[in-house]
Design a protein around this motif. Structure first.
Motif, short mmCIF file in Angstrom:
data_model
loop_
_atom_site.label_atom_id
_atom_site.label_comp_id
_atom_site.label_asym_id
_atom_site.label_seq_id
_atom_site.Cartn_x
_atom_site.Cartn_y
_atom_site.Cartn_z
N LYS A 45 -26.87 -118.11 -7.81
CA LYS A 45 -27.99 -118.75 -8.49
C LYS A 45 -29.29 -117.99 -8.26
O LYS A 45 -30.16 -117.94 -9.14
N ILE A 48 -29.47 -115.30 -10.82
CA ILE A 48 -29.83 -115.81 -12.15
C ILE A 48 -31.32 -116.12 -12.22
O ILE A 48 -32.01 -115.78 -13.19
N GLN A 52 -33.02 -113.74 -14.91
CA GLN A 52 -33.25 -114.41 -16.19
C GLN A 52 -34.59 -115.13 -16.26
O GLN A 52 -35.13 -115.34 -17.36
N PRO A 166 -33.64 -125.06 -19.74
CA PRO A 166 -32.97 -123.77 -19.59
C PRO A 166 -32.31 -123.58 -18.23
O PRO A 166 -31.26 -122.92 -18.15
N LEU A 167 -32.88 -124.10 -17.18
CA LEU A 167 -32.26 -123.95 -15.86
C LEU A 167 -30.97 -124.75 -15.77
O LEU A 167 -30.01 -124.33 -15.12
N ASP A 169 -29.10 -125.47 -18.46
CA ASP A 169 -28.18 -124.75 -19.34
C ASP A 169 -27.57 -123.53 -18.66
O ASP A 169 -26.43 -123.16 -18.92
N ALA A 170 -28.34 -122.91 -17.77
CA ALA A 170 -27.85 -121.72 -17.06
C ALA A 170 -27.00 -122.07 -15.85
O ALA A 170 -26.49 -121.17 -15.18
N VAL A 172 -27.99 -123.52 -13.13
CA VAL A 172 -28.72 -123.28 -11.88
C VAL A 172 -29.09 -124.58 -11.19
O VAL A 172 -29.01 -124.69 -9.96
#
Length: 336
Positions: A45, A48, A52, A166-167, A169-170, A172
């Protein structure tokens, strides 16, 4: 706001609350002015977050310190050293919780005591053994006695809602609160949703999006004019917008599980003496969940213009969808 970069160190960045706050920081209009470093325990994580999202990371874990008090004490020592090295007074926003104000009624009757974050003498009269209190006292002392940090304590009530962004979705950050999954997992194992005593216990509640907004408003106010923001012994910010009893929350969970065919009845089935702890992690937590914690968050509304949009009814309305997602995740774990 100063043109200098703002250094932000964030713990809990992959968690429910911390992750939601981090998403708001990354989307902030002045995000380019922030230098964010996050403490995470997963190297995957961390990679990422860095690659990202441009977040610097430090690998570590709350498990590196056996107790939260030790972790906070370490952070406060770091703030003290920073004060000595730079001459600047850093700000420390600490997350506590309104569990600090629980009684021991076990849901037998509705408590009439409602705590306000403007009533500092009543807060200070709490015993040092109250939940969260030992850590909060360390935080306040760093400001009131040490003077090497400006401290602010955010105290959420029951936080609800599925975090998105977004976090999430990733993969994380954790999108779920703590309490609803505890009840769902317990009911799946038991075959029914239990209730302790009469379940009349009442807690305040706040949606995760509204809570994240409070943190950002607090940060913005500090950056704009720190002298106007309460800190130290006055720096408590309760987060709540309405309240519910377990007698209102649990039936919605039971209805959802019954509709999925995962419990045998949509009725609440009282726990026998000593049984609740078998299904709600342990007896201490089970008792905690069925106490009263009634609060009135006034400071954030007054000082920060905080205006939460979600109500207690939104908590109830969103339970069916959240339960369905949680059951799917439990089934997926069982099949691996």
């Amino acid at each position: 706001m100063s043109s200098n970069k703002v250094s932000i160190f964030l713990t809990g960045a992959t968690g429910y609350i911390g992750g939601s706050v981090l998403q708001r920081l990354l989307a902030h209009p002045n995000a380019n002015n922030f230098e964010i470093t996050a403490l995470v325990r997963s190297a995957e994580k961390a990679k990422i977050l860095n690659s990202q999202f441009g977040v610097k990371t430090v690998l570590g874990s709350l498990q590196d310190n056996e107790k939260l008090t030790q972790l906070v004490a370490a952070i406060l020592r770091g703030l003290k050293q920073r004060r000595e090295n730079t001459g600047d007074v850093p700000h420390f926003i600490h997350t506590s919780g309104t569990g600090e104000f629980i009684d021991d009624a076990r849901g037998e009757s509705v408590s009439e005591k409602v705590y306000s974050d403007l009533d500092i003498p009543t807060i200070e009269a709490l015993p040092p053994s109250a939940p969260h209190r030992p850590v909060d006292l360390l935080v306040v002392a760093a400001d009131a006695e040490g003077g090497y940090a400006r401290t602010h304590i955010v105290m959420p009530s029951i936080v609800y809602g599925v975090a998105t962004g977004p976090l999430v979705d990733a993969g994380v950050t954790n999108p779920h609160t703590i309490i609803v999954p505890i009840f769902v997992r317990g009911a799946l194992r038991r075959g029914s949703v239990g209730v302790l005593d009469k379940g009349a216990s009442r807690w305040g509640n706040v949606h995760i999006d509204d809570l994240a907004d409070l943190y950002i408003r607090l940060l913005d106010a500090i950056l704009e004019d720190p002298e106007k923001v309460s800190h130290g012994r006055e720096g408590y910010f309760f987060a709540d917008n309405g309240e519910l009893s377990m007698r209102e929350v649990l039936p919605s969970i039971a209805d959802s599980l019954f509709a999925l065919g995962r419990v045998s009845t949509r009725e609440l089935v009282p726990y026998a003496p000593g049984e609740a702890g078998q299904y709600l992690v342990n007896e201490v937590l089970a008792g905690f969940l069925f106490t009263h914690s009634r609060t009135k968050g006034e400071r954030a509304r007054r000082e920060l213009g905080w205006a939460p949009k979600h109500t207690a009814q939104d908590f109830l309305d969103g339970l069916r969808g959240e339960v369905e997602v949680l059951v799917g995740k439990e089934d997926a774990k069982a099949s691996t």
